[in-house]
Design a protein around this motif. Sequence first.
Motif, short mmCIF file in Angstrom:
data_model
loop_
_atom_site.label_atom_id
_atom_site.label_comp_id
_atom_site.label_asym_id
_atom_site.label_seq_id
_atom_site.Cartn_x
_atom_site.Cartn_y
_atom_site.Cartn_z
N LEU A 296 0.82 -1.20 0.00
CA LEU A 296 0.00 0.00 0.00
C LEU A 296 0.86 1.26 0.00
CD1 LEU A 296 -2.80 1.30 0.14
CD2 LEU A 296 -2.60 1.17 2.63
N ALA A 297 1.89 1.29 0.84
CA ALA A 297 2.76 2.47 0.91
C ALA A 297 3.52 2.66 -0.41
CB ALA A 297 3.75 2.33 2.06
N GLY A 298 3.98 1.57 -1.00
CA GLY A 298 4.66 1.67 -2.29
C GLY A 298 3.75 2.18 -3.38
N THR A 299 2.52 1.71 -3.36
CA THR A 299 1.55 2.16 -4.35
C THR A 299 1.25 3.64 -4.19
OG1 THR A 299 0.57 -0.05 -4.38
CG2 THR A 299 -0.76 1.74 -5.29
N VAL A 300 1.13 4.10 -2.96
CA VAL A 300 0.88 5.53 -2.70
C VAL A 300 2.07 6.37 -3.15
CG1 VAL A 300 0.58 7.23 -0.85
CG2 VAL A 300 -0.76 5.13 -0.84
N LEU A 301 3.28 5.90 -2.90
CA LEU A 301 4.47 6.64 -3.33
C LEU A 301 4.53 6.76 -4.85
CD1 LEU A 301 7.18 5.22 -0.91
CD2 LEU A 301 6.31 7.55 -0.98
#
Length: 100
Positions: free
Chosen positions: A58-63
């Motif tokens: 999720l964090a990677g996708t947001v970045l």
Amino acid sequence: MGPFLPFLCIAIGFSWADCSSIFVSGPEKSRIRLALVTVSTSIFLCAIGLSFADHSLLAGTVLVACGMTIALALGRNLSSFWSLLISVGGFAIYLHGVID
């Protein structure tokens, strides 16, 4: 590592314009232009890899989504040289912040 994540988004956003130019056919490109595209593609792919390396999916996708938002909003407005310079700077600041 948290305060340096925006610099990773900057690296993704400003390197996208040159990276995507690989997929557009056009006239013969100069060696300097090809070198800029190569460096920009390397930064783009490394920044995406680092977005997912130490973070959750999720964090990677947001970045990556933040980086692509920067690319759509600002990346095409600058010349190729300045865009590459900003992406190299953002990537260098991120790496310096993470390594230290």
